[in-house]
Design a protein around this motif. Structure first.
Motif, PDB file in Angstrom:
ATOM      1  N   GLU A 199      39.862  22.750  48.552  1.00 13.83           N
ATOM      2  CA  GLU A 199      38.459  23.063  48.311  1.00 13.83           C
ATOM      3  C   GLU A 199      38.237  24.575  48.462  1.00 13.83           C
ATOM      4  OE1 GLU A 199      34.045  21.397  49.578  1.00 13.83           O
ATOM      5  OE2 GLU A 199      35.590  21.610  51.104  1.00 13.83           O
ATOM      6  N   PRO A 200      38.774  25.363  47.528  1.00 11.31           N
ATOM      7  CA  PRO A 200      38.544  26.810  47.605  1.00 11.31           C
ATOM      8  C   PRO A 200      37.059  27.125  47.443  1.00 11.31           C
ATOM      9  CG  PRO A 200      40.300  26.271  46.030  1.00 11.31           C
ATOM     10  CD  PRO A 200      39.615  24.987  46.377  1.00 11.31           C
ATOM     11  N   LEU A 201      36.648  28.226  48.039  1.00 10.76           N
ATOM     12  CA  LEU A 201      35.296  28.744  47.855  1.00 10.76           C
ATOM     13  C   LEU A 201      35.414  29.877  46.854  1.00 10.76           C
ATOM     14  CD1 LEU A 201      32.335  28.605  48.651  1.00 10.76           C
ATOM     15  CD2 LEU A 201      32.834  30.112  50.580  1.00 10.76           C
ATOM     16  N   GLN A 202      35.178  29.568  45.596  1.00  8.83           N
ATOM     17  CA  GLN A 202      35.472  30.506  44.509  1.00  8.83           C
ATOM     18  C   GLN A 202      34.347  31.516  44.314  1.00  8.83           C
ATOM     19  OE1 GLN A 202      35.644  29.001  40.408  1.00  8.83           O
ATOM     20  NE2 GLN A 202      37.638  29.979  40.176  1.00  8.83           N
ATOM     21  N   VAL A 203      34.708  32.777  44.305  1.00  6.65           N
ATOM     22  CA  VAL A 203      33.761  33.850  44.023  1.00  6.65           C
ATOM     23  C   VAL A 203      34.320  34.652  42.857  1.00  6.65           C
ATOM     24  CG1 VAL A 203      34.815  35.412  45.734  1.00  6.65           C
ATOM     25  CG2 VAL A 203      32.466  35.787  44.989  1.00  6.65           C
ATOM     26  N   GLY A 204      33.431  35.086  41.961  1.00  3.01           N
ATOM     27  CA  GLY A 204      33.930  35.815  40.806  1.00  3.01           C
ATOM     28  C   GLY A 204      32.838  36.531  40.051  1.00  3.01           C
ATOM     29  N   ALA A 205      33.260  37.328  39.087  1.00  2.00           N
ATOM     30  CA  ALA A 205      32.351  38.093  38.241  1.00  2.00           C
ATOM     31  C   ALA A 205      32.858  38.038  36.807  1.00  2.00           C
ATOM     32  CB  ALA A 205      32.265  39.543  38.718  1.00  2.00           C
TER      33      ALA A 205
ATOM     34  N   ARG B 185      37.335  47.091  44.130  1.00  2.00           N
ATOM     35  CA  ARG B 185      36.265  47.327  45.098  1.00  2.00           C
ATOM     36  C   ARG B 185      36.055  46.094  45.986  1.00  2.00           C
ATOM     37  NH1 ARG B 185      33.722  50.335  48.644  1.00  2.00           N
ATOM     38  NH2 ARG B 185      31.444  50.044  48.705  1.00  2.00           N
ATOM     39  N   THR B 186      36.163  44.913  45.401  1.00  7.10           N
ATOM     40  CA  THR B 186      36.036  43.668  46.155  1.00  7.10           C
ATOM     41  C   THR B 186      37.073  43.589  47.262  1.00  7.10           C
ATOM     42  OG1 THR B 186      35.120  42.473  44.253  1.00  7.10           O
ATOM     43  CG2 THR B 186      36.176  41.152  45.955  1.00  7.10           C
ATOM     44  N   LEU B 187      38.313  43.886  46.928  1.00  8.02           N
ATOM     45  CA  LEU B 187      39.383  43.835  47.916  1.00  8.02           C
ATOM     46  C   LEU B 187      39.209  44.936  48.968  1.00  8.02           C
ATOM     47  CD1 LEU B 187      42.400  43.131  45.540  1.00  8.02           C
ATOM     48  CD2 LEU B 187      41.041  41.492  46.847  1.00  8.02           C
ATOM     49  N   GLN B 188      38.715  46.089  48.536  1.00  6.41           N
ATOM     50  CA  GLN B 188      38.485  47.184  49.479  1.00  6.41           C
ATOM     51  C   GLN B 188      37.413  46.806  50.500  1.00  6.41           C
ATOM     52  OE1 GLN B 188      36.591  50.653  47.815  1.00  6.41           O
ATOM     53  NE2 GLN B 188      37.425  52.011  49.384  1.00  6.41           N
ATOM     54  N   LEU B 189      36.323  46.204  50.037  1.00  6.90           N
ATOM     55  CA  LEU B 189      35.247  45.801  50.942  1.00  6.90           C
ATOM     56  C   LEU B 189      35.725  44.769  51.958  1.00  6.90           C
ATOM     57  CD1 LEU B 189      32.224  45.561  48.472  1.00  6.90           C
ATOM     58  CD2 LEU B 189      32.527  47.235  50.305  1.00  6.90           C
ATOM     59  N   ALA B 190      36.652  43.933  51.546  1.00 12.25           N
ATOM     60  CA  ALA B 190      37.186  42.907  52.444  1.00 12.25           C
ATOM     61  C   ALA B 190      38.247  43.465  53.384  1.00 12.25           C
ATOM     62  CB  ALA B 190      37.771  41.759  51.637  1.00 12.25           C
TER      63      ALA B 190
ATOM     64  N   PRO C 253      53.269  35.415  48.435  1.00 10.08           N
ATOM     65  CA  PRO C 253      53.953  35.141  47.162  1.00 10.08           C
ATOM     66  C   PRO C 253      52.998  34.691  46.057  1.00 10.08           C
ATOM     67  CG  PRO C 253      54.237  33.302  48.667  1.00 10.08           C
ATOM     68  CD  PRO C 253      53.498  34.365  49.435  1.00 10.08           C
ATOM     69  N   THR C 254      51.782  34.309  46.419  1.00 13.82           N
ATOM     70  CA  THR C 254      50.816  33.855  45.428  1.00 13.82           C
ATOM     71  C   THR C 254      49.730  34.904  45.241  1.00 13.82           C
ATOM     72  OG1 THR C 254      49.532  32.680  47.124  1.00 13.82           O
ATOM     73  CG2 THR C 254      51.214  31.424  45.936  1.00 13.82           C
ATOM     74  N   ALA C 255      49.128  34.914  44.055  1.00 18.76           N
ATOM     75  CA  ALA C 255      48.099  35.896  43.745  1.00 18.76           C
ATOM     76  C   ALA C 255      46.826  35.610  44.522  1.00 18.76           C
ATOM     77  CB  ALA C 255      47.814  35.895  42.250  1.00 18.76           C
ATOM     78  N   LEU C 256      46.199  36.663  45.027  1.00 13.38           N
ATOM     79  CA  LEU C 256      44.929  36.525  45.737  1.00 13.38           C
ATOM     80  C   LEU C 256      43.774  36.409  44.747  1.00 13.38           C
ATOM     81  CD1 LEU C 256      43.371  36.573  48.416  1.00 13.38           C
ATOM     82  CD2 LEU C 256      43.410  39.073  48.306  1.00 13.38           C
ATOM     83  N   ALA C 257      43.885  37.092  43.611  1.00 12.92           N
ATOM     84  CA  ALA C 257      42.838  37.062  42.578  1.00 12.92           C
ATOM     85  C   ALA C 257      43.484  37.001  41.209  1.00 12.92           C
ATOM     86  CB  ALA C 257      41.946  38.302  42.684  1.00 12.92           C
ATOM     87  N   LEU C 258      42.818  36.286  40.291  1.00 12.12           N
ATOM     88  CA  LEU C 258      43.287  36.159  38.912  1.00 12.12           C
ATOM     89  C   LEU C 258      42.159  36.541  37.965  1.00 12.12           C
ATOM     90  CD1 LEU C 258      45.084  32.682  39.120  1.00 12.12           C
ATOM     91  CD2 LEU C 258      46.183  34.921  39.075  1.00 12.12           C
ATOM     92  N   GLY C 259      42.517  37.091  36.816  1.00 12.51           N
ATOM     93  CA  GLY C 259      41.482  37.430  35.845  1.00 12.51           C
ATOM     94  C   GLY C 259      42.075  37.832  34.512  1.00 12.51           C
TER      95      GLY C 259
ATOM     96  N   LEU D 174      38.437  34.659  42.784  1.00 16.69           N
ATOM     97  CA  LEU D 174      39.343  34.504  43.917  1.00 16.69           C
ATOM     98  C   LEU D 174      38.738  33.524  44.911  1.00 16.69           C
ATOM     99  CD1 LEU D 174      37.785  36.383  46.172  1.00 16.69           C
ATOM    100  CD2 LEU D 174      38.986  38.219  45.031  1.00 16.69           C
ATOM    101  N   ASP D 175      39.537  33.123  45.896  1.00 19.87           N
ATOM    102  CA  ASP D 175      39.108  32.185  46.924  1.00 19.87           C
ATOM    103  C   ASP D 175      38.560  32.974  48.106  1.00 19.87           C
ATOM    104  OD1 ASP D 175      38.715  30.219  48.800  1.00 19.87           O
ATOM    105  OD2 ASP D 175      40.823  29.595  48.914  1.00 19.87           O
ATOM    106  N   LEU D 176      37.261  32.831  48.363  1.00 20.58           N
ATOM    107  CA  LEU D 176      36.620  33.588  49.437  1.00 20.58           C
ATOM    108  C   LEU D 176      37.184  33.193  50.803  1.00 20.58           C
ATOM    109  CD1 LEU D 176      34.455  35.709  50.013  1.00 20.58           C
ATOM    110  CD2 LEU D 176      32.784  33.870  50.192  1.00 20.58           C
ATOM    111  N   ARG D 177      37.560  31.940  50.983  1.00 18.19           N
ATOM    112  CA  ARG D 177      38.156  31.518  52.261  1.00 18.19           C
ATOM    113  C   ARG D 177      39.456  32.279  52.507  1.00 18.19           C
ATOM    114  NH1 ARG D 177      37.762  25.133  53.625  1.00 18.19           N
ATOM    115  NH2 ARG D 177      35.743  24.645  52.722  1.00 18.19           N
ATOM    116  N   GLU D 178      40.291  32.333  51.478  1.00 23.37           N
ATOM    117  CA  GLU D 178      41.570  33.023  51.610  1.00 23.37           C
ATOM    118  C   GLU D 178      41.350  34.515  51.838  1.00 23.37           C
ATOM    119  OE1 GLU D 178      45.815  33.322  49.161  1.00 23.37           O
ATOM    120  OE2 GLU D 178      44.018  32.544  48.161  1.00 23.37           O
ATOM    121  N   LEU D 179      40.389  35.083  51.113  1.00 22.01           N
ATOM    122  CA  LEU D 179      40.088  36.503  51.267  1.00 22.01           C
ATOM    123  C   LEU D 179      39.597  36.800  52.675  1.00 22.01           C
ATOM    124  CD1 LEU D 179      39.868  39.258  49.797  1.00 22.01           C
ATOM    125  CD2 LEU D 179      37.502  38.657  49.261  1.00 22.01           C
TER     126      LEU D 179
END
Length: 386
Positions: free
Chosen positions: A122-128, A148-153, A283-289, A310-315
């Protein structure tokens, strides 16, 4: 042996207060940042008809969805496994704007199988998503927003892998492949199975045979794009793809871009650039696009489109941003001065918790690390006394 009633299915979990607070802070931070870039929030339903959810970008996720029959309509419905098809439907069918549309979202999706052994179902998906502009400028904007998303996190990406489905499609067309043969070639390239690739291309004519054979070797920094120009056929699809990737290398030089010309994830719906962001040693991607032009055709209106998710929980789990201060414990007194003190602290963003009578020594469990006490006829905040 029966499972206890409080047990959850595998790869589903409750999010407890500390983690939930971290996730919620990050959700607000990211959605506010998206808004500053012009991305408007939409909230699609968690359930739709299967034929809508499995269209376009959702085609690869059809087997990942929980499906059931709607008792109202008799049609097959599904829990969404990806929000992008829903946002595409909103852009194409509901908003129906003629110009550029920027949309963002954040909500749970559900997968039949976890993406990895440690992933949630049950990922918590966030995206643009950016609709209505076919030029490379949109891809640059989306990649910058991802960075920028990854930087803020606090989780700067160790690398962002970039590929382009146009190269594969141009070479496949040159070789006269289609249908099952093209799908077989896709699987071989995705697995980087060089012996199988050698056997597959043995009967193909040049220059397609040599070009396909060299694809798994074309990965690395921007220099690999220069090498690809000299090794791949100078045909429209290949030339355009290399031009776009060179543009990214030039205009996103501050980002850790790498290029992989055999990376073909999502080739069924991607129409151009594709990218995946990695963090640390994961080994897995944090974000895809990537770009998925014309996917809106399933909803009656094809539009240029690009975006990421990306998955906000994982982030949040990887985030190294500082947490919030603990709560402040306030006594149960009707003193107006105390009430003014509490109101001022809450107005300043502090959490103030009233000490209900009959409970002693348990307030640290509730998150308190300070308390309000009266000293010299004035209320003030001091460290919590055990």
């Amino acid at each position: 042996m029966a499972l206890p009633r409080w047990a959850l299915p595998e790869h589903f979990e409750d999010v407890l207060p500390q983690s939930a607070a971290r996730i919620e802070r990050l959700r607000r931070l990211l959605l506010d940042e998206f808004r500053l870039h012009g991305y408007q929030l939409v909230i699609p339903p968690s359930v739709e008809f299967l034929d809508s959810l499995a269209s376009g970008t959702g085609a690869d996720m059809a087997d990942a969805m929980y499906k059931f029959v709607d008792q109202y309509s008799g049609r097959t419905m599904a829990l969404r496994a990806d929000t992008t098809p829903q946002v595409t439907r909103i852009d194409a069918h509901l908003l129906n704007r003629s110009g550029v549309t920027r949309l963002c979202y954040c909500g749970p999706v559900v997968h039949v199988e976890p993406r990895s052994m440690s992933a949630s179902r049950e990922p918590l998906q966030v995206g643009a998503e950016l609709y209505g502009h076919a030029g490379i400028e949109a891809d640059v904007e989306v990649l910058r927003l991802l960075a920028r998303t990854l930087q803020l996190a606090g989780t700067r990406s160790s690398r962002i892998d970039v590929g382009h489905v146009g190269i594969f499609r141009a070479l496949s067309a040159m070789a006269g492949l289609g249908g099952e043969a093209e799908r077989t070639l896709f699987r071989i390239l995705q697995a980087k199975d060089v012996p199988a690739l050698k056997d597959f291309v043995a009967g193909l004519a040049e220059p397609a045979r040599s070009a396909l054979m060299i694809l798994p070797e074309l990965y690395g920094n921007a220099n690999v794009l220069v090498r690809a120009r000299s090794l791949l056929p100078d045909v429209a699809g290949v030339r355009e793809a290399l031009d776009q990737m060179l543009h990214l290398a030039k205009h996103l030089g501050e980002q850790p871009l790498s290029f992989d010309l055999a990376d073909l994830r999502g080739y069924h719906y991607h129409s151009g650039l594709m990218f995946a962001a990695y963090c640390g040693n994961s080994p897995t991607a944090l974000a895809l696009g990537g770009r998925y032009d014309a996917v809106g055709a399933a909803f009656g209106r094809p539009r240029p489109a690009t975006g990421f998710s990306l998955d906000l929980r994982e982030l949040a789990a990887l985030s190294v941003t500082a947490g919030e201060a603990g709560a402040i414990l306030a006594p149960q007194e009707e003193d107006p001065a105390l009430q003014d003190c509490i109101a001022a602290l809450r107005a300043a963003g502090e959490v103030v918790m009233l000490a209900l009578p009959g409970h002693r020594g348990c307030w640290r469990e509730a998150g308190c690390d300070r308390q309000i006490i009266k000293q010299d006829n004035a209320w003030g905040v001091v460290p919590l006394q055990d």
